[in-house]
Motif scaffolding. Structure first.
Motif, short mmCIF file in Angstrom:
data_model
loop_
_atom_site.label_atom_id
_atom_site.label_comp_id
_atom_site.label_asym_id
_atom_site.label_seq_id
_atom_site.Cartn_x
_atom_site.Cartn_y
_atom_site.Cartn_z
N GLY A 223 -56.90 7.69 -15.11
CA GLY A 223 -56.36 8.15 -13.84
C GLY A 223 -55.12 9.01 -13.95
O GLY A 223 -54.50 9.37 -12.93
N LYS A 224 -54.69 9.37 -15.16
CA LYS A 224 -53.49 10.18 -15.33
C LYS A 224 -53.77 11.64 -15.01
O LYS A 224 -54.90 12.12 -15.14
CB LYS A 224 -52.98 10.08 -16.77
N ARG A 225 -52.73 12.35 -14.59
CA ARG A 225 -52.86 13.79 -14.41
C ARG A 225 -53.08 14.45 -15.76
O ARG A 225 -52.56 14.01 -16.78
CB ARG A 225 -51.59 14.36 -13.78
N ARG A 226 -53.86 15.51 -15.75
CA ARG A 226 -54.08 16.24 -17.00
C ARG A 226 -52.77 16.92 -17.42
O ARG A 226 -51.98 17.36 -16.58
CB ARG A 226 -55.18 17.28 -16.81
N SER A 227 -52.56 17.01 -18.74
CA SER A 227 -51.33 17.63 -19.22
C SER A 227 -51.58 18.38 -20.52
O SER A 227 -52.48 18.03 -21.30
CB SER A 227 -50.23 16.58 -19.43
N ILE A 228 -50.78 19.41 -20.74
CA ILE A 228 -50.80 20.18 -21.98
C ILE A 228 -49.44 20.04 -22.63
O ILE A 228 -48.43 19.82 -21.95
CB ILE A 228 -51.15 21.65 -21.73
N VAL A 260 -52.52 21.29 -13.88
CA VAL A 260 -52.14 20.60 -15.11
C VAL A 260 -50.62 20.56 -15.22
O VAL A 260 -49.92 21.45 -14.71
CB VAL A 260 -52.76 21.30 -16.35
N ASP A 261 -50.09 19.53 -15.88
CA ASP A 261 -48.66 19.43 -16.15
C ASP A 261 -48.36 19.95 -17.56
O ASP A 261 -49.23 19.89 -18.45
CB ASP A 261 -48.17 17.98 -16.04
N LEU A 262 -47.14 20.42 -17.75
CA LEU A 262 -46.69 20.89 -19.06
C LEU A 262 -45.64 19.93 -19.60
O LEU A 262 -44.59 19.75 -18.98
CB LEU A 262 -46.11 22.31 -18.95
N HIS A 263 -45.92 19.31 -20.74
CA HIS A 263 -44.99 18.39 -21.39
C HIS A 263 -44.39 19.07 -22.62
O HIS A 263 -45.11 19.64 -23.44
CB HIS A 263 -45.71 17.11 -21.81
N ILE A 264 -43.06 18.99 -22.75
CA ILE A 264 -42.34 19.67 -23.83
C ILE A 264 -41.48 18.66 -24.58
O ILE A 264 -40.74 17.89 -23.95
CB ILE A 264 -41.45 20.80 -23.27
#
Length: 401
Positions: A223-228, A260-264
């Motif tokens: 159920g998490k939002r997709r992320s890159i 999509v979310d962007l994780h850094i």
């Protein structure tokens, strides 16, 4: 038991940078070859705290005093025509200490990691040693600085970088000639040494990692939002440039094409990256994280928008082992695969913002494509990047002098 010496810039544990992981590969390979190992590296405030980690790997650990980044001597030498980069890592006192250790250590193998550490061994010293002496170049700084200069918008900075890239290139070509063998992590780097080194004294090799230590993560939905994800040590200018390129040019196209979310994440995070997080709720900047593996496991795709080539991008190899597909620029895939077809099976490659966004979208939208790339890349790394492969390469090095 035979003894080997590894010369590197930092104590290699914890393994939180590419240089450290590369050094660990040589440690494990030489141990498999039956050597006891001495380590020679620069000291800093943190080393006393981490020295106990894997201390049992080494018979002796020698620390050099790291020269100051800016010094009167190095500034004068720069204006006299020397490379600033190589000057900041060098001191005559340290060279004397290195020579003393090598002459009294009775070593059966010597490996130096990084060309700027390679300047501590003169050609005369190498010729006096009755054992293979290898230089692992990691990245050719002259070539990388040249590309950095091309991307620099400030005319004065660009001119300084152009001067430094030529000086670093000249210095590196002098250094590699002292060694019995020089290893390169990218074919493009090896090509820079055509005409400088004979084929018998240069070799393009695959980065060796302790592959058994990596967990291959299944895709985590729940159920998490997709992320890159983008990650890397941002004190390395190629990573800082890639992050700026991602945030300033690529992200708007990706954001429009994908929900999509962007994780850094990464050590020495660029302060300006947090400004983007403040203005966009889909950007999350984590800085240094306790576990990069867990960080990657919570994302769907890894991004490598590298514009400054040289060496190999460790994040690519690790991402493949952790079970995540990768979207990269052409510069980012240097050193990954020798065959064009093999490369495109492992990684999605795009060099403009629209193509990059579509490559991300394609992997997010197609479970079949996502899994096919993950499976192929994982098999490729297992075949090409093992410690046993490096053992075979090191075993075949002969004394050139």
């Amino acid at each position: 038991m035979r003894k080997a010496l590894i010369i590197c810039s930092e104590y290699p544990y914890p393994m939180n940078s590419g240089d450290k992981l590369s050094t660990n590969g040589y440690v494990l390979a030489l141990k498999k070859m039956g050597f006891s190992i001495d380590l020679l590296c620069f000291s800093n405030m943190q080393e006393g705290e981490v020295l106990l980690e894997r201390r049992s790997f080494f018979q002796n650990v020698f620390f050099l005093q790291k020269p100051p980044k800016y010094s009167f001597r190095n500034t004068i030498n720069f204006f006299a025509g020397d490379s600033f980069l190589f000057g900041r890592f060098f001191s005559c006192e340290n060279r004397s200490e290195v020579e003393l250790i090598l002459k009294t250590g009775q070593y059966g193998y010597v490996v130096t990691v990084q060309t700027y550490m390679g300047q501590y061994l003169s050609k005369e010293l190498v010729e006096s040693l009755d054992c293979p002496v290898v230089l692992s170049t990691e990245v050719l700084h002259g070539r990388a600085l040249s590309k950095r200069a091309e991307l620099e918008k400030n005319p004065l900075k660009r001119k300084v970088l152009q001067i430094e890239s030529k000086r670093a290139d000249k210095k590196e070509k002098q250094i590699v000639q002292a060694y019995d063998m020089s290893f390169f992590y990218a074919e493009e780097d090896e090509e820079c040494m055509f005409g400088v080194l004979s084929r018998e004294r240069r070799k393009y090799i695959n980065l060796a990692l302790d592959l058994e230590s990596y967990t291959h993560f299944a895709r985590n939905r729940n159920g998490k939002r997709r992320s890159i994800a983008f990650y890397g040590t941002c004190s390395w200018y190629a990573n800082a440039d890639a992050l700026r390129y991602l945030l300033e040019e690529l992200w708007s196209e990706i954001r429009e094409a994908c929900d999509v979310d962007l994780h850094i994440a990464g050590r020495n995070m660029c302060p300006w990256a947090y400004d983007y997080q403040k203005s966009d709720s889909r950007i999350k900047v984590f800085g240094e994280v306790p576990s990069m593996a867990n960080f990657v496991a919570d994302t769907d795709i890894i991004l490598s928008p590298i514009r400054i080539g040289g060496g190999v991008r460790l994040k690519m190899i690790e991402g493949m082992m952790w079970g995540r597909p990768i979207v990269s620029t052409t510069a980012g895939v240097e050193g990954i695969a020798e065959e064009e077809d093999e490369l495109h099976e492992c990684i999605s490659i795009a060099d403009d913002s629209k193509a990059f966004a579509q490559a991300v979208k394609g992997l997010l939208d197609s479970e079949e494509q996502w899994q096919r790339q993950v499976d192929y890349a994982y098999g490729y790394v297992k075949k090409k990047h093992s410690i046993d492969t490096l053992v075979g390469i090191l075993s075949g090095v002969e004394i050139a002098h």
